[in-house]
Enzyme design. Structure first.
Site, PDB file in Angstrom:
ATOM      1  N   HIS A 162     -15.104 -17.605 -27.795  1.00 48.03           N
ATOM      2  CA  HIS A 162     -15.674 -17.988 -29.086  1.00 48.03           C
ATOM      3  C   HIS A 162     -14.673 -18.711 -29.981  1.00 48.03           C
ATOM      4  O   HIS A 162     -15.043 -19.159 -31.064  1.00 48.03           O
ATOM      5  CB  HIS A 162     -16.184 -16.721 -29.795  1.00 48.03           C
ATOM      6  CG  HIS A 162     -15.056 -15.790 -30.112  1.00 48.03           C
ATOM      7  ND1 HIS A 162     -14.331 -15.144 -29.134  1.00 48.03           N
ATOM      8  CD2 HIS A 162     -14.491 -15.436 -31.286  1.00 48.03           C
ATOM      9  CE1 HIS A 162     -13.377 -14.437 -29.702  1.00 48.03           C
ATOM     10  NE2 HIS A 162     -13.443 -14.587 -31.007  1.00 48.03           N
ATOM     11  N   ASP A 163     -13.416 -18.800 -29.555  1.00 46.77           N
ATOM     12  CA  ASP A 163     -12.404 -19.531 -30.341  1.00 46.77           C
ATOM     13  C   ASP A 163     -12.086 -20.886 -29.725  1.00 46.77           C
ATOM     14  O   ASP A 163     -11.152 -21.565 -30.152  1.00 46.77           O
ATOM     15  CB  ASP A 163     -11.102 -18.721 -30.407  1.00 46.77           C
ATOM     16  CG  ASP A 163     -11.268 -17.452 -31.205  1.00 46.77           C
ATOM     17  OD1 ASP A 163     -12.102 -17.427 -32.127  1.00 46.77           O
ATOM     18  OD2 ASP A 163     -10.560 -16.471 -30.901  1.00 46.77           O
ATOM     19  N   ASP A 168     -14.836  -5.111 -29.122  1.00 45.04           N
ATOM     20  CA  ASP A 168     -13.682  -5.725 -29.769  1.00 45.04           C
ATOM     21  C   ASP A 168     -13.056  -4.707 -30.717  1.00 45.04           C
ATOM     22  O   ASP A 168     -13.781  -4.038 -31.459  1.00 45.04           O
ATOM     23  CB  ASP A 168     -14.161  -6.935 -30.602  1.00 45.04           C
ATOM     24  CG  ASP A 168     -13.358  -8.187 -30.337  1.00 45.04           C
ATOM     25  OD1 ASP A 168     -12.140  -8.130 -30.557  1.00 45.04           O
ATOM     26  OD2 ASP A 168     -13.947  -9.203 -29.938  1.00 45.04           O
ATOM     27  N   GLU A 173      -5.681  -9.476 -26.832  1.00 47.78           N
ATOM     28  CA  GLU A 173      -5.697 -10.924 -27.015  1.00 47.78           C
ATOM     29  C   GLU A 173      -4.253 -11.401 -27.190  1.00 47.78           C
ATOM     30  O   GLU A 173      -3.532 -10.880 -28.028  1.00 47.78           O
ATOM     31  CB  GLU A 173      -6.498 -11.282 -28.266  1.00 47.78           C
ATOM     32  CG  GLU A 173      -6.666 -12.771 -28.423  1.00 47.78           C
ATOM     33  CD  GLU A 173      -7.017 -13.187 -29.840  1.00 47.78           C
ATOM     34  OE1 GLU A 173      -6.739 -12.431 -30.784  1.00 47.78           O
ATOM     35  OE2 GLU A 173      -7.551 -14.289 -30.000  1.00 47.78           O
ATOM     36  N   ASP A 214      -8.058  -7.390 -30.570  1.00 48.87           N
ATOM     37  CA  ASP A 214      -7.930  -8.662 -31.276  1.00 48.87           C
ATOM     38  C   ASP A 214      -6.537  -8.842 -31.893  1.00 48.87           C
ATOM     39  O   ASP A 214      -6.026  -7.926 -32.559  1.00 48.87           O
ATOM     40  CB  ASP A 214      -8.976  -8.689 -32.402  1.00 48.87           C
ATOM     41  CG  ASP A 214      -8.972  -9.991 -33.156  1.00 48.87           C
ATOM     42  OD1 ASP A 214      -9.395 -10.992 -32.574  1.00 48.87           O
ATOM     43  OD2 ASP A 214      -8.534  -9.999 -34.322  1.00 48.87           O
TER      44      ASP A 214
END
Ligand code: NOJ
Length: 576
Positions: free
Chosen positions: A351-352, A128, A284, A230
């Site tokens: 994970h979100d 990330d 993202e 990200d």
């Protein structure tokens, strides 16, 4: 219609039909083949994967102890959420040192060993890259806030208070939703789209961009294989800070995304970094239009490899009775926009997000396994690189906390506090978060039925779903029909059938409210995928004679061949 004898189907499934399929003679004629298009990416959330030292938090040693498990899944790439030094205001998305490992996660030696051992197993590692913001505890920010004349001042966005209040900006995680935080030390405000401890970096400063490129090279020189970037669509900002119209916060991507010069920055990054390494890049978010997304990944523009869009996530986010035709339309629209060039990602969890089976499937004991397998079939049979979230291969479900005290996620906690302070309905909020909170997707991985699901010998940082006594990797390992073993089969099927990677996609019976049906076709070979998204028998019209079709995989022992699908049934057929 002649029915295929059930015995034949059973034999076919046991023999994993399709896995011995001869690759088409014409695979050489597939244009624009790339390893990152053919890869299956497994997203690993390190905090919750496996604790190697008993402190209740997952870590690198824990991952090291599970590499053979990762290998056994058949995946090609691991995307690891942030493991850098961090005070953990947002679980590692607030980085205080980009060239070091978070203490809770281990050491650089652990990391080097992890990378080496992953590569030995032919698994690539994607990290990330969190550079829309740093932590407020990063030395850059400490310097930057220390005085208006500090050389690092311009690494962040500051507004001198004698000019009055800055133009309002909404913040994702701030308790007051205010992205400007007043700092008395220099009588100024700084910008933070996320939490107060995540000040936004000033990408308009070329020095900041060079810092980022050097960080990327540091990790790439160690041998990593790419970056997931990200919040990247937010990095470029109009620093004249124009006012946005009322209600802009309900359409935040439109106002925050794809800011001025973003493409120049990406092209610069590509020139300086990506073009010099064999690596993959995925950012993202993908803007608010299909053209925005295409502009990011059009190969002629030399920016990113693939888009990761969220439009699918919105379908049914709060509503279990979401419309399947709407779901189909989103994925069909994205597929056709990228049919000729560019590339997308396909995912249903991260994970979100809440757990995919609780979101689009059915997490009741009767249908959890079937609907998990059905959704997994969707991810693995669409065009686009699959990103599969850890734990979904076990069919893990939302934990559905009842009290705010159980939550650890800053997004849920701060929204709750904001609501409470402004007299909102906190009971309704808690009810809605049983469906939507990010912590639903972050509960520790369920390895076995021993204490704490075999995740830790300590106290887990987030409660473990009590269903771990039956839903766990060890139990599923021993069950040939488990969600886990189904996942392995469908991954293998994708890897052995390039039609599932590159083949054209055509949706059938589009308005069918229950069944998602589509074909994938490449060089004369056609596969048909039927997915019943409902917990009842549902009919589908495909026009195909299924009685002659070869069944490559199904989530029932006796896959349907007459167009009537059993509850949550998934079948992949090869049409002759
Ligand atoms: C997106 C990440 O996926 C999320 O977990 C994080 O909170 C925000 N970006 C801020 O970094």
């Amino acid at each position: 219609m002649r029915r295929t004898p059930l015995l034949f189907l059973a034999v076919c499934i046991l023999a994993a039909c399709g896995n011995n399929h001869q690759p088409t003679a014409t695979t050489d004629s597939i244009p624009n083949r790339e390893w990152w298009k053919e890869a299956v990416v497994y997203q690993l959330y390190p905090r919750s994967f496996k604790d190697g030292d008993g402190d209740g938090v997952g870590d690198l040693k824990g991952i090291l102890s599970k590499l053979d498990y990762l290998k056994s899944l058949g995946i090609d790439v691991v995307w690891l959420n942030p493991i850098y030094s961090s005070p953990n205001d947002d679980n590692g998305y607030d980085i205080s040192d980009y060239r070091n490992i978070m203490k809770e996660f281990g050491t650089m030696e652990d990391f080097d060993r992890l990378l080496k051992e992953m590569h030995q197993r032919n698994i690539k590692l994607v990290m990330d890259l969190v550079v829309n913001h740093s932590s407020d505890e990063h030395s850059w920010f400490k310097q930057s806030r220390s005085s208006r004349n500090n050389p690092f001042r311009n690494y962040y966005h500051w507004w001198n208070a004698e000019r009055g209040k800055p133009t309002p900006r909404w913040s994702f995680f701030d308790v007051n939703s205010d992205a400007w935080k007043y700092d008395s030390l220099t009588n100024s405000y700084y910008l933070h789209y996320f939490s107060r401890k995540q000040p936004d970096l000033n990408w308009e400063n070329p020095q900041v961009r060079q810092e980022v490129y050097n960080i990327m090279k540091f990790w790439l020189d160690k041998g990593i294989d790419g970056f997931r970037m990200d919040a990247f669509q937010f990095v470029a900002k109009d620093t004249t800070w124009p006012a946005f119209p009322p209600g802009y916060d309900r359409n935040i991507i439109k106002y925050y995304g794809m800011g001025p010069h973003l493409h120049e920055y990406l092209q610069e990054m590509n020139r300086e970094v990506a073009s010099k390494y064999k690596m993959m890049t995925v950012a993202e978010g993908a803007g608010s239009t299909l053209q925005d997304a295409m502009d990011l990944v059009d190969p002629d523009r030399h920016e990113l490899n693939m888009a990761y869009h969220f439009e699918g996530m919105d379908v049914g986010h709060f509503d279990p009775n979401y419309s399947l035709p709407e779901f189909k339309n989103v994925y069909s629209k994205w597929d056709s926009a990228f049919a000729q060039k560019g590339w997308v990602s396909i995912f249903l969890g991260n994970h979100d997000q809440p757990r995919m089976v609780s979101h689009w499937g059915n997490d009741s004991p009767a249908f959890r396994e079937l609907s998990s397998k059905m959704l997994t079939t969707f991810i693995m049979t669409m065009r686009g690189t699959p990103y599969y979230y850890n734990g979904d291969e076990l069919g893990m479900v939302n934990i559905k906390f009842s009290t705010i005290g159980d939550y650890r996620d800053i997004a849920t906690i701060n929204s709750y506090q904001h609501l409470k302070a402004t007299g909102g309905d906190t009971a309704a909020f808690l009810q809605a978060n049983k469906r939507s909170s990010r912590d639903n997707g972050r509960t520790p991985f369920q390895w076995d039925s021993s204490a704490n699901a075999g995740f830790t010998t300590g106290t887990p940082w987030l409660k473990i779903n009590p269903d771990y006594t039956t839903v766990n990797a060890a139990a599923e390992e021993n069950d040939p029909n488990s969600v886990l073993n189904y996942f392995r089969k469908v991954v293998k099927l994708r890897k052995e059938n390039l039609v599932l990677v590159y083949g054209g996609y055509t949706v059938l019976d589009r308005d069918n409210p229950d069944v998602y049906a589509y074909t994938r076709e490449l060089n004369g070979r056609q596969l048909l995928v039927l997915l019943n998204f409902k917990g009842k028998i549902a009919a589908v019209k495909t026009g195909a004679d299924l009685s002659h079709a070869k069944i490559l995989l199904g989530n029932y022992p006796d896959p349907s061949t007459d167009g009537n699908l059993k509850p949550y049934e998934a079948v992949i057929y090869a049409l002759e």
